[in-house]
Design an enzyme around this catalytic site. Structure first.
Site, mmCIF file in Angstrom:
data_model
loop_
_atom_site.group_PDB
_atom_site.id
_atom_site.type_symbol
_atom_site.label_atom_id
_atom_site.label_comp_id
_atom_site.label_asym_id
_atom_site.label_seq_id
_atom_site.Cartn_x
_atom_site.Cartn_y
_atom_site.Cartn_z
ATOM 1 N N SER A 55 0.829 -1.130 -0.127
ATOM 2 C CA SER A 55 -0.033 -0.045 0.064
ATOM 3 C C SER A 55 0.833 0.943 -0.009
ATOM 4 C CB SER A 55 -1.178 -0.134 1.252
ATOM 5 O OG SER A 55 -2.178 0.706 1.121
ATOM 6 N N ASP A 98 -5.540 -3.246 -3.249
ATOM 7 C CA ASP A 98 -4.590 -2.987 -2.257
ATOM 8 C C ASP A 98 -3.887 -4.376 -1.635
ATOM 9 O OD1 ASP A 98 -3.622 -2.274 0.458
ATOM 10 O OD2 ASP A 98 -4.238 -0.249 -0.350
#
Length: 608
Positions: free
Chosen positions: A358, A471
């Site tokens: 991320s 993600d």
């Protein structure tokens, strides 16, 4: 056992002495009669480099002692796509003890990295020893129990890095020819090194070279074997007796495998392969084309202006003393990574491998580009504060944010292939359909980051190889385990998981108008609820919280900057968050005492 040369060993005289010493040290016996009795039950044989001693699922019916050479222990299987390196074994070590005692099937496979000399004790021979030499059997079971204890201890165990390095020049240029000597000098900062070239064998016959070479190995921590820039008897010996093959090429030339294009299948599958590209300047490009011409497990860059630093990094990787840094996700709290990297730089701690998930994938990329801390800070402030990629809202059919600003920022700063990064890098994303972790180590850097930050509902999914990815923090917000699979010794993780609990003064979540009213009226009591973006981000962190705790346990040092008081989406306190990360890392690193011995890989798994 596949491909081994069986039968009584008939090698050079020195090998017989080596077999005796191996048995003496393993069983802790010195009486000649006892050693003779043991050797009579063992069978010696040679295993060529790249050959499997046994595979997972094979009958577990023997113990093997390594008299000379090096073996890899592999879990899983290539057919199932879950093959993984569990550890390495060198001279004097054993494998298969549990199988000798319990039978069944092997739970791991073992393969020779280089030409190895082994001793085999099967179950029938063990039973004969039990009947005639009870004391030796008790000694054997004591050795097995000791190894069981060592391999099941909570500590990950310590294994050495590679011992023999073969330098295989792809071209005849002056830098490629001089590389072996430069590498030997860099390795000498870690331990004793012997640098051998084609002049060393002299008039020795091939049959004696292996024993003579092994004698040199026992006197030196590393042996650097400088092959010729052509296929020859000496170059072949270098290849067969190496734990790692370094293919050295001038990056300014056209990509080619040179004299190494016809290496046999065994060579392809045994020793680890590293492509070393020598760059005439600091610019790196075209590594993917080199890897297509000369496949390797990794690529390492040596830039003209940073040659000393780059060689030192390669030496640490080879010595098993490299440091891996893993940056976790946490949205705006990820600005703390900027301060952490500054503190590491000031402490003189070199980062040899870096990865992230991320927002951690973004800042890991800035370090992989070898940017100094001040540049990282300036670029991050401009990108996240001045331009704010989280501000381009759109009609929420797929996501709340369009992602256009983020795409432009990523293209501006990270339009480069991962293979062309000066420092090895990876980031992770999550496969939307299969629910599997994707590790990005090759290909477009900006696309890999785009996938790693694609929080569901906030940003549109990314397209990876024709499929959707989201993600990385959904499955692995702190991928320490991924870093552990790389050739690093120490791993530092930066965990941004907030541990602050939220207390509310209502029994049911207020409706939309009540929340809006509390936010608009100047004297109204505000409802302690995060907005929809914050909720989505918090939910992603919760999803991987349990996994993150497991990852923390695998790291050698975990930095936890106190960022719980900062909002996930609030970019305004950029400098304060950076400072929090810096101060926390600075204080923690000042008190940290790294292990004096470096764990190169996990201890080999026990195979039944």
């Amino acid at each position: 056992m596949q491909g081994a040369t069986s039968g009584a060993f008939r090698g050079p005289p020195g090998a017989t002495d080596r077999l005796r010493r191996t048995v003496e040290r393993f069983f802790h016996v010195t009486e000649a009669a006892s050693v003779d009795a043991l050797l009579a039950e063992f069978r010696s044989f040679e295993v060529p480099g790249g050959t499997w001693l046994f595979r997972r699922g094979d009958p577990a019916d023997a113990l093997f002692l390594i008299a000379r050479g090096r073996l890899q222990v592999w879990g899983g299987s290539a057919e199932d796509g879950d093959a993984r390196l569990l550890g390495e074994l060198g001279g004097g070590q054993s494998v298969g003890e549990v199988g000798l005692l319990t039978g069944g099937a092997r739970t791991a496979g073992v393969r020779a990295i280089r030409d190895s000399l082994l001793l085999r004790l099967d179950r029938a021979a063990f039973h004969r020893l039990a009947a005639s030499h009870a004391a030796l059997v008790l000694n054997l079971t004591a050795q097995v129990a000791e190894r069981l204890r060592d391999r099941t201890a909570p500590d990950r165990g310590v294994a050495r890095g590679v011992e023999n390095v073969a330098v295989l020049p792809v071209d005849r240029g002056p830098r490629s020819r001089a590389f072996a000597a430069s590498l030997a000098a860099a390795l000498e900062r870690h331990d004793s090194v012997l640098h051998l070239d084609a002049a060393w064998p002299g008039e020795r016959e091939d049959s004696a070279l292996a024993e003579v070479l092994h004698e040199q190995e026992t006197r030196h921590r590393f042996v650097v074997l400088a092959a010729e820039a052509q296929r020859s008897a000496w170059s072949e010996l270098c290849r067969r007796h190496a734990d790692v093959l370094l293919f050295v090429a001038d990056a300014s030339e056209a990509p080619t495998a040179g004299p190494w294009s016809s290496l046999g299948e065994a060579a392809q599958a045994s020793a680890r392969r590293i492509l070393v590209l020598l760059h005439p300047g600091d610019r790196i490009a075209g590594s993917a084309r080199w890897l297509a011409a000369l496949p390797a497990d990794q690529v390492h860059h040596v830039r003209q202006g940073s040659a000393e630093r780059d060689l030192a990094r390669l030496a640490r990787v080879l010595a098993g003393e490299a440091l891996g840094l893993v940056l976790g996700g946490g949205a705006a709290r990820g600005f703390a990574h900027v301060g952490v990297m500054r503190a590491l730089e000031e402490a003189g701690i070199a980062v040899d491998w870096i990865g992230g998930s991320s927002i951690g994938a973004v800042f890991a990329a800035t370090r992989a580009l070898d940017w100094p801390p001040e540049r990282i800070r300036e670029v991050a402030r401009e990108a996240f504060v001045a331009e704010n990629p989280l501000g381009d809202f759109t009609l929420p059919l797929v996501s709340l944010l369009r992602g256009g600003r983020l795409r432009r920022l990523l293209l501006r700063h990270f339009d480069i292939d991962i293979e062309d990064l000066p420092i090895p890098y990876f980031c992770v994303s999550s496969h939307l359909d299969r629910g599997e972790l994707l590790v990005h180590e090759r290909g477009s850097l900006w696309r890999a980051i785009r996938a790693s930050v694609a929080l569901p509902g906030v940003l549109p999914p990314a397209v990876v190889d024709g499929q959707l990815a989201i993600d990385g923090g959904i499955l692995n917000n702190l991928p320490v385990d991924v870093m552990r699979a790389r050739p690093v010794g120490l791993v530092i993780g930066v965990d941004l998981t907030a541990r602050k609990e939220r207390r509310v003064d209502y029994e049911e979540v207020p409706g939309a108008f009540a929340i809006l009213r509390s936010r608009l009226l100047p004297f109204g009591a505000r409802k302690g609820l995060p907005n929809i973006l914050s909720l989505m981000m918090k939910a992603s962190l919760v999803a991987s919280a349990g996994h993150s705790r497991a990852m923390v346990a695998q790291a050698d040092l975990v930095l936890r900057p106190p960022v719980a008081g900062f909002g996930l989406l609030d970019v305004r306190p950029f400098d304060r968050i950076v400072e929090v990360g810096y101060q926390h890392a600075r204080e923690t690193l000042a008190a940290w005492k790294p292990p004096t011995r470096i764990p190169f890989a996990a201890a080999p798994a026990l195979e039944a």
